[in-house]
Design a protein around this motif. Structure first.
Motif, PDB file in Angstrom:
ATOM      1  N   ARG A  65      18.521   1.907 -14.687  1.00 54.82           N
ATOM      2  CA  ARG A  65      18.431   1.040 -13.508  1.00 54.82           C
ATOM      3  C   ARG A  65      17.362   1.504 -12.529  1.00 54.82           C
ATOM      4  O   ARG A  65      16.696   0.691 -11.870  1.00 54.82           O
ATOM      5  CB  ARG A  65      19.785   0.971 -12.813  1.00 54.82           C
ATOM      6  CG  ARG A  65      20.828   0.157 -13.580  1.00 54.82           C
ATOM      7  CD  ARG A  65      22.180   0.279 -12.927  1.00 54.82           C
ATOM      8  NE  ARG A  65      23.187  -0.520 -13.646  1.00 54.82           N
ATOM      9  CZ  ARG A  65      24.494  -0.457 -13.412  1.00 54.82           C
ATOM     10  NH1 ARG A  65      24.956   0.359 -12.459  1.00 54.82           N
ATOM     11  NH2 ARG A  65      25.328  -1.190 -14.112  1.00 54.82           N
ATOM     12  N   SER A  66      17.166   2.811 -12.456  1.00 55.79           N
ATOM     13  CA  SER A  66      16.157   3.338 -11.524  1.00 55.79           C
ATOM     14  C   SER A  66      14.736   3.155 -12.038  1.00 55.79           C
ATOM     15  O   SER A  66      13.780   3.337 -11.275  1.00 55.79           O
ATOM     16  CB  SER A  66      16.415   4.832 -11.289  1.00 55.79           C
ATOM     17  OG  SER A  66      16.127   5.581 -12.466  1.00 55.79           O
ATOM     18  N   GLY A  67      14.600   2.808 -13.290  1.00 56.38           N
ATOM     19  CA  GLY A  67      13.270   2.647 -13.869  1.00 56.38           C
ATOM     20  C   GLY A  67      12.701   3.911 -14.474  1.00 56.38           C
ATOM     21  O   GLY A  67      11.585   3.917 -14.995  1.00 56.38           O
ATOM     22  N   ARG A  68      13.446   5.018 -14.407  1.00 55.55           N
ATOM     23  CA  ARG A  68      12.959   6.253 -15.014  1.00 55.55           C
ATOM     24  C   ARG A  68      12.998   6.175 -16.538  1.00 55.55           C
ATOM     25  O   ARG A  68      12.143   6.739 -17.205  1.00 55.55           O
ATOM     26  CB  ARG A  68      13.798   7.446 -14.535  1.00 55.55           C
ATOM     27  CG  ARG A  68      13.570   7.809 -13.080  1.00 55.55           C
ATOM     28  CD  ARG A  68      14.377   9.042 -12.726  1.00 55.55           C
ATOM     29  NE  ARG A  68      13.968   9.587 -11.433  1.00 55.55           N
ATOM     30  CZ  ARG A  68      14.452  10.710 -10.917  1.00 55.55           C
ATOM     31  NH1 ARG A  68      15.364  11.402 -11.594  1.00 55.55           N
ATOM     32  NH2 ARG A  68      14.028  11.141  -9.756  1.00 55.55           N
ATOM     33  N   TRP A  69      14.035   5.531 -17.056  1.00 56.62           N
ATOM     34  CA  TRP A  69      14.160   5.302 -18.498  1.00 56.62           C
ATOM     35  C   TRP A  69      13.984   3.816 -18.766  1.00 56.62           C
ATOM     36  O   TRP A  69      14.164   2.990 -17.875  1.00 56.62           O
ATOM     37  CB  TRP A  69      15.525   5.742 -19.007  1.00 56.62           C
ATOM     38  CG  TRP A  69      15.683   7.228 -19.183  1.00 56.62           C
ATOM     39  CD1 TRP A  69      14.918   8.208 -18.635  1.00 56.62           C
ATOM     40  CD2 TRP A  69      16.698   7.863 -19.950  1.00 56.62           C
ATOM     41  NE1 TRP A  69      15.384   9.436 -19.012  1.00 56.62           N
ATOM     42  CE2 TRP A  69      16.475   9.260 -19.824  1.00 56.62           C
ATOM     43  CE3 TRP A  69      17.762   7.417 -20.717  1.00 56.62           C
ATOM     44  CZ2 TRP A  69      17.285  10.209 -20.450  1.00 56.62           C
ATOM     45  CZ3 TRP A  69      18.571   8.352 -21.345  1.00 56.62           C
ATOM     46  CH2 TRP A  69      18.337   9.733 -21.213  1.00 56.62           C
ATOM     47  N   ARG A  70      13.658   3.515 -19.994  1.00 63.92           N
ATOM     48  CA  ARG A  70      13.449   2.129 -20.386  1.00 63.92           C
ATOM     49  C   ARG A  70      14.379   1.761 -21.533  1.00 63.92           C
ATOM     50  O   ARG A  70      14.489   2.488 -22.526  1.00 63.92           O
ATOM     51  CB  ARG A  70      11.988   1.949 -20.836  1.00 63.92           C
ATOM     52  CG  ARG A  70      11.659   0.551 -21.305  1.00 63.92           C
ATOM     53  CD  ARG A  70      10.221   0.490 -21.785  1.00 63.92           C
ATOM     54  NE  ARG A  70       9.962  -0.754 -22.490  1.00 63.92           N
ATOM     55  CZ  ARG A  70       8.892  -0.982 -23.236  1.00 63.92           C
ATOM     56  NH1 ARG A  70       7.968  -0.043 -23.376  1.00 63.92           N
ATOM     57  NH2 ARG A  70       8.739  -2.129 -23.860  1.00 63.92           N
ATOM     58  N   ALA A  71      15.075   0.634 -21.391  1.00 66.52           N
ATOM     59  CA  ALA A  71      15.925   0.123 -22.466  1.00 66.52           C
ATOM     60  C   ALA A  71      15.048  -0.682 -23.429  1.00 66.52           C
ATOM     61  O   ALA A  71      14.468  -1.694 -23.039  1.00 66.52           O
ATOM     62  CB  ALA A  71      17.034  -0.747 -21.899  1.00 66.52           C
ATOM     63  N   ILE A  72      14.943  -0.227 -24.669  1.00 67.25           N
ATOM     64  CA  ILE A  72      14.094  -0.904 -25.652  1.00 67.25           C
ATOM     65  C   ILE A  72      14.839  -2.080 -26.277  1.00 67.25           C
ATOM     66  O   ILE A  72      14.329  -3.184 -26.395  1.00 67.25           O
ATOM     67  CB  ILE A  72      13.639   0.081 -26.748  1.00 67.25           C
ATOM     68  CG1 ILE A  72      12.917   1.277 -26.117  1.00 67.25           C
ATOM     69  CG2 ILE A  72      12.738  -0.629 -27.760  1.00 67.25           C
ATOM     70  CD1 ILE A  72      11.701   0.898 -25.308  1.00 67.25           C
ATOM     71  N   CYS A  73      16.053  -1.837 -26.708  1.00 68.28           N
ATOM     72  CA  CYS A  73      16.933  -2.890 -27.208  1.00 68.28           C
ATOM     73  C   CYS A  73      18.363  -2.434 -26.949  1.00 68.28           C
ATOM     74  O   CYS A  73      18.579  -1.454 -26.234  1.00 68.28           O
ATOM     75  CB  CYS A  73      16.676  -3.199 -28.689  1.00 68.28           C
ATOM     76  SG  CYS A  73      16.752  -1.773 -29.779  1.00 68.28           S
ATOM     77  N   HIS A  74      19.322  -3.107 -27.482  1.00 67.93           N
ATOM     78  CA  HIS A  74      20.722  -2.911 -27.112  1.00 67.93           C
ATOM     79  C   HIS A  74      21.173  -1.460 -27.194  1.00 67.93           C
ATOM     80  O   HIS A  74      21.872  -0.977 -26.310  1.00 67.93           O
ATOM     81  CB  HIS A  74      21.618  -3.777 -27.997  1.00 67.93           C
ATOM     82  CG  HIS A  74      23.079  -3.564 -27.753  1.00 67.93           C
ATOM     83  ND1 HIS A  74      23.678  -3.898 -26.553  1.00 67.93           N
ATOM     84  CD2 HIS A  74      24.053  -3.040 -28.539  1.00 67.93           C
ATOM     85  CE1 HIS A  74      24.962  -3.595 -26.624  1.00 67.93           C
ATOM     86  NE2 HIS A  74      25.221  -3.081 -27.804  1.00 67.93           N
TER      87      HIS A  74
END
Length: 340
Positions: A65-74
């Motif tokens: 949510r903070s943008g530090r990590w990125r969700a690639i897919c589920h």
């Protein structure tokens, strides 16, 4: 990735940095824990389960949510926020395909160093009894398409240690030939792997023997026959097939010869008994400097007393009867008889 607490980038606190960029994770330091090493070994790509087991679901959600990590897919995360590198794309393909998934086909062969193969889609192999969810249909734009195939035959001998795990070069090339878009592409893949010395025709043949339902199996075996006979390019494989089709004696391929200047040359095709030499010219032979060198080599062959025929590669494929007629005439002129 680096040691936490020293003010540098780590798996759990990846710096936002420059939007759209991703730096390769740094080697974890002495204070790194198991998750730091896991993220490093997987090029910064982890599953949601791997992250949650080490950090807790709430922490993982906060990082995304903070943008530090990125969700690639589920179920796949990037411990950063930039565009995916090639290594990261490979990890996404494997992790999104589920447990026991391995890189395969042209993708695995390319990772083993075979040059000139298609880079996309990414090929992944999974056990036949595994199911794949719709996750792979929802990959981001900076991720190539992933093509998942199933197999009932994947012994340990067909696997090669890597990050991620992939099939061996011999199995990768056999699968790549079977999955190719055309017969020509299939033969080119096999020739490339052997010509570049990443594997041998014998090793591929051993794999094919264990894959009775492999697509294009007869073509693959015939191609391996040609490669074992010395063919190193698609044009040479076509030429051997032409000789078989028109019942001409098979030549020796890629025979070593020292020219008048003392340089080592290799003859595309040579009938030593009848002193006939054939050169199969690809498009690169049209270059002026290459053309002049070819003419000098041709003159050396004539001076030594051999006959020489030259055919453009396209003619071997498009007008095989014309080529065969000239070959037959040259062989007969050298003393060959079709009745022998």
């Amino acid at each position: 990735m680096s040691v936490r607490g020293r003010g540098s980038v780590g798996a759990r606190g990846a710096s936002v940095g420059v939007p759209g960029q991703w730096a390769r994770p740094e080697l974890p330091g002495e204070e790194a824990d198991e998750f730091d090493w896991l993220a490093f070994e997987q090029s910064g790509v982890v599953t949601s389960r791997q992250a949650a087991e080490s950090l807790g679901r709430a922490t993982v959600r906060g990082l995304v949510r903070s943008g530090r990590w990125r969700a690639i897919c589920h179920n796949v995360l990037l411990t950063g926020n930039g565009r995916l590198t090639r290594d990261q794309q490979l990890w996404v393909a494997v992790l999104a395909s589920g447990s026991d998934a391995v890189l395969a086909g042209a993708t695995a062969a390319a990772e083993a160093g075979v040059r000139g193969l298609r880079q996309e889609p990414l090929h992944v192999l999974i056990p036949a009894n595994r199911q794949v969810s719709g996750i792979l249909r929802r990959l981001p734009l900076d991720m190539p398409a992933v093509l998942v195939r199933r197999t009932t035959i994947l012994p340990e001998s067909h696997l090669q240690v890597g990050r991620p795990t992939r099939t061996s070069v011999a199995r990768a090339l056999a699968d790549a030939a079977g999955w190719a878009r055309s017969d020509d592409e299939a033969r080119t893949v096999l020739a490339a792997g052997c010509q570049q010395r990443r594997t041998t025709a014998g090793e591929i043949r051993g794999v094919v023997a264990e894959l009775p339902k492999l697509r294009r199996r007869p073509l693959i075996l015939r191609t391996l026959d040609g490669i074992e006979g010395g063919a190193q390019a698609l044009s040479e494989l076509d030429f051997v097939a032409l000789c078989r089709r028109f019942r001409l004696p098979l030549p020796e391929l890629q025979q070593r010869r020292v020219d008048a200047g003392g340089r080592v040359r290799y003859l595309d095709a040579y009938w030593r008994r009848w002193r006939l030499h054939v050169e199969i010219d690809g498009a690169h032979h049209m270059d002026a400097r290459r053309w002049a060198a070819d003419l000098r080599r041709q003159n050396d062959i004539w001076i030594a007393g051999d006959r020489i025929l030259r055919f453009p590669a396209w003619l071997v494929r498009s007008r095989p009867t014309e080529v065969a007629d000239q070959l037959r005439a040259a062989l007969v002129a050298g003393g060959w008889s079709a009745d022998r």
